[in-house]
Design a protein around this motif. Structure first.
Motif, mmCIF file in Angstrom:
data_model
loop_
_atom_site.group_PDB
_atom_site.id
_atom_site.type_symbol
_atom_site.label_atom_id
_atom_site.label_comp_id
_atom_site.label_asym_id
_atom_site.label_seq_id
_atom_site.Cartn_x
_atom_site.Cartn_y
_atom_site.Cartn_z
ATOM 1 N N MET A 70 12.609 -22.509 -31.163
ATOM 2 C CA MET A 70 12.010 -21.305 -30.161
ATOM 3 C C MET A 70 11.815 -22.071 -28.753
ATOM 4 S SD MET A 70 11.116 -18.445 -30.016
ATOM 5 C CE MET A 70 10.011 -17.054 -30.629
ATOM 6 N N VAL A 71 11.306 -23.220 -28.725
ATOM 7 C CA VAL A 71 10.896 -24.002 -27.457
ATOM 8 C C VAL A 71 12.198 -24.270 -26.664
ATOM 9 C CG1 VAL A 71 10.243 -26.099 -26.545
ATOM 10 C CG2 VAL A 71 8.878 -25.110 -28.456
ATOM 11 N N GLU A 72 13.442 -24.409 -27.507
ATOM 12 C CA GLU A 72 14.530 -24.650 -26.799
ATOM 13 C C GLU A 72 15.157 -23.321 -26.103
ATOM 14 O OE1 GLU A 72 17.385 -26.580 -29.334
ATOM 15 O OE2 GLU A 72 15.965 -27.965 -30.126
ATOM 16 N N GLN A 73 15.073 -22.291 -26.626
ATOM 17 C CA GLN A 73 15.367 -21.140 -26.362
ATOM 18 C C GLN A 73 14.456 -20.709 -25.014
ATOM 19 O OE1 GLN A 73 14.767 -18.642 -29.593
ATOM 20 N NE2 GLN A 73 16.749 -18.712 -30.499
ATOM 21 N N PHE A 74 13.297 -20.819 -24.987
ATOM 22 C CA PHE A 74 12.328 -20.832 -23.768
ATOM 23 C C PHE A 74 12.917 -21.759 -22.778
ATOM 24 C CE2 PHE A 74 8.927 -19.028 -26.519
ATOM 25 C CZ PHE A 74 9.220 -17.678 -25.931
ATOM 26 N N PHE A 100 13.056 -14.062 -9.654
ATOM 27 C CA PHE A 100 13.514 -14.972 -10.905
ATOM 28 C C PHE A 100 12.635 -16.082 -10.903
ATOM 29 C CE2 PHE A 100 17.762 -12.845 -10.306
ATOM 30 C CZ PHE A 100 17.844 -12.347 -11.713
ATOM 31 N N LYS A 101 12.000 -16.639 -9.778
ATOM 32 C CA LYS A 101 11.005 -17.826 -9.529
ATOM 33 C C LYS A 101 9.837 -17.422 -10.475
ATOM 34 C CE LYS A 101 8.438 -20.619 -6.501
ATOM 35 N NZ LYS A 101 8.337 -20.903 -5.025
ATOM 36 N N ILE A 102 9.273 -16.143 -10.264
ATOM 37 C CA ILE A 102 8.122 -15.899 -10.844
ATOM 38 C C ILE A 102 8.399 -15.841 -12.612
ATOM 39 C CG2 ILE A 102 6.337 -14.054 -11.392
ATOM 40 C CD1 ILE A 102 5.899 -15.430 -8.866
ATOM 41 N N THR A 159 15.761 -22.940 -22.264
ATOM 42 C CA THR A 159 17.147 -22.554 -21.812
ATOM 43 C C THR A 159 17.294 -21.316 -20.778
ATOM 44 O OG1 THR A 159 18.149 -23.374 -23.822
ATOM 45 C CG2 THR A 159 19.706 -21.508 -22.461
ATOM 46 N N LEU A 160 16.302 -20.393 -21.266
ATOM 47 C CA LEU A 160 16.065 -19.182 -20.572
ATOM 48 C C LEU A 160 15.168 -19.667 -19.073
ATOM 49 C CD1 LEU A 160 16.037 -16.109 -20.183
ATOM 50 C CD2 LEU A 160 13.719 -16.205 -21.382
ATOM 51 N N ARG A 161 14.524 -20.740 -19.164
ATOM 52 C CA ARG A 161 14.019 -20.912 -17.981
ATOM 53 C C ARG A 161 14.855 -21.431 -16.868
ATOM 54 N NH1 ARG A 161 12.406 -25.756 -16.132
ATOM 55 N NH2 ARG A 161 10.785 -26.182 -14.597
ATOM 56 N N ILE A 187 7.824 -17.825 -17.910
ATOM 57 C CA ILE A 187 8.222 -18.437 -19.216
ATOM 58 C C ILE A 187 7.788 -19.976 -19.532
ATOM 59 C CG2 ILE A 187 10.293 -19.528 -20.297
ATOM 60 C CD1 ILE A 187 10.297 -16.390 -20.450
ATOM 61 N N GLU A 188 7.675 -20.950 -18.369
ATOM 62 C CA GLU A 188 7.012 -22.032 -18.403
ATOM 63 C C GLU A 188 5.571 -22.195 -18.872
ATOM 64 O OE1 GLU A 188 6.710 -25.970 -15.255
ATOM 65 O OE2 GLU A 188 7.745 -24.206 -14.851
ATOM 66 N N THR A 189 4.793 -21.366 -18.878
ATOM 67 C CA THR A 189 3.598 -21.229 -19.098
ATOM 68 C C THR A 189 3.377 -20.535 -20.538
ATOM 69 O OG1 THR A 189 3.026 -19.190 -18.018
ATOM 70 C CG2 THR A 189 2.739 -21.058 -16.703
ATOM 71 N N LYS A 190 4.321 -19.952 -20.956
ATOM 72 C CA LYS A 190 3.997 -19.391 -22.321
ATOM 73 C C LYS A 190 4.034 -20.590 -23.438
ATOM 74 C CE LYS A 190 5.503 -15.731 -25.142
ATOM 75 N NZ LYS A 190 4.207 -15.334 -25.872
#
Length: 55
Positions: free
Chosen positions: A1-5, A42-44, A7-9, A49-52
Motif C-alpha cells: 500500500m505504501v508503495e502505491q502511494f 498536482f503539487k497540492i 508511485t502515485l505521489r 498523498i505524502e501526508t496520508k
C-alpha cells in the motif's frame, strides 16, 4: 500500500513538473494561468498523498 502511494505521489509530481514547464512555454496569458493552476493542483495533490498515513 505504501508503495502505491509513493508511485502515485511520484506520478503527480511528474505531472506537476510537466505543467510547470508548459506554463513557461505558453504564449497567451490565459494559457499560462491555466497551466500554472493545473501545476499547482498536482503539487497540492502530491502533498496530500505524502501526508496520508498508511493504515
Amino acid at each position: 500500500m505504501v508503495e502505491q502511494f509513493q508511485t502515485l505521489r511520484n506520478d503527480l509530481l511528474a505531472l506537476q513538473k510537466f505543467w510547470g514547464t508548459e506554463a513557461l512555454e505558453r504564449r497567451d496569458e490565459a494559457g499560462r494561468e491555466y497551466a500554472k493552476g493545473v501545476s499547482y493542483g498536482f503539487k497540492i495533490a502530491a502533498a496530500i498523498i505524502e501526508t496520508k498515513e498508511p493504515k
